[in-house]
Design an enzyme around this catalytic site. Sequence first.
Site, PDB file in Angstrom:
ATOM      1  N   SER A 141       0.852  -1.186   0.000  1.00 42.01           N
ATOM      2  CA  SER A 141       0.000   0.000   0.000  1.00 42.01           C
ATOM      3  C   SER A 141       0.888   1.236   0.000  1.00 42.01           C
ATOM      4  O   SER A 141       1.980   1.222   0.584  1.00 42.01           O
ATOM      5  CB  SER A 141      -0.897   0.024   1.244  1.00 42.01           C
ATOM      6  OG  SER A 141      -1.578   1.258   1.370  1.00 42.01           O
ATOM      7  N   TYR A 154      -2.543  -0.467  10.238  1.00 45.04           N
ATOM      8  CA  TYR A 154      -2.558  -0.787   8.809  1.00 45.04           C
ATOM      9  C   TYR A 154      -1.257  -0.334   8.148  1.00 45.04           C
ATOM     10  O   TYR A 154      -0.638  -1.074   7.380  1.00 45.04           O
ATOM     11  CB  TYR A 154      -3.761  -0.122   8.146  1.00 45.04           C
ATOM     12  CG  TYR A 154      -3.873  -0.421   6.666  1.00 45.04           C
ATOM     13  CD1 TYR A 154      -4.453  -1.607   6.220  1.00 45.04           C
ATOM     14  CD2 TYR A 154      -3.404   0.481   5.712  1.00 45.04           C
ATOM     15  CE1 TYR A 154      -4.563  -1.896   4.873  1.00 45.04           C
ATOM     16  CE2 TYR A 154      -3.508   0.200   4.357  1.00 45.04           C
ATOM     17  CZ  TYR A 154      -4.086  -0.985   3.943  1.00 45.04           C
ATOM     18  OH  TYR A 154      -4.175  -1.260   2.600  1.00 45.04           O
TER      19      TYR A 154
END
Length: 275
Positions: A141, A154
């Site tokens: 990501s 995350y």
Amino acid sequence: MTHPAIAAGHTAVITGAASGLGLAAARALAAHGMAVAMIDLPGPRLEAAAASLPGAVAIPLDVSDAPGVAAAAATVAAGMPPVTFLFNNAGLSLPSSALADRAAWDRTLGVNFGGILGVAQAFVPAMLAHGLPGAVINTGSKQGITLPPGNPAYNVSKAAVKAYSELLAHELRSLPGSRVTAHLMIPGWVHTAMTAAEGTAKPAGAWTPDEAVAFMLARLAAGDFYILCPDNDVTRPLDERRIAWMAGDLIENRPALSRWHADWAEAFKRSIADL
């Protein structure tokens, strides 16, 4: 042109395969004649996804379950053609705080990093042993690179995926006789169940999962390790400036995450004003 790992009669293993990027990849690889082992949490969504594709097998599994992952690898090895493509894509996002929410940290790291580590360690040795060209793509990501405030668990999990993928790529290319390569998929804004409520319309700025997977496969064929995806809202030049600014925090000894620091935010805005 396609990567040689994408070959009819071989198997693609995809985690997070019931929706989003995983399902889009399963459709694309099945269209190339590959058998597809579709790994995701048990339920009707996975069953329907596998039933919709020729040569697809549903494997209900939580990727943080290490014994379950090992059993799945043994099942695939015994009952499917050789695995040449691994899309290590399963992930989740839970609200978190740097100083709280330990359960969210454990679950996020267990799936987003532990799942990728466990699946790679379960499937890649067989990919090396059969000697065919192979590819491992781990889904990271941009948040694991630029670390925007708001969801530290995350971000940390995806930063770990980036570091692991880099180290895996080096290890694979250093093994004598290895024909397996590793790559890092870095999606842009993709309209999936993780990024939007189910049933909502795709925003103009987002890509569809099919668009992101088409980009991924094209860049894989070109030999990219870092598959840095743009979208309809963020261009590659903007991504590059954001990444360079993040590296500059360390090089120039600025405050951590200076892009969001009151004394530096305007300087960052000026740095991208010409884009």
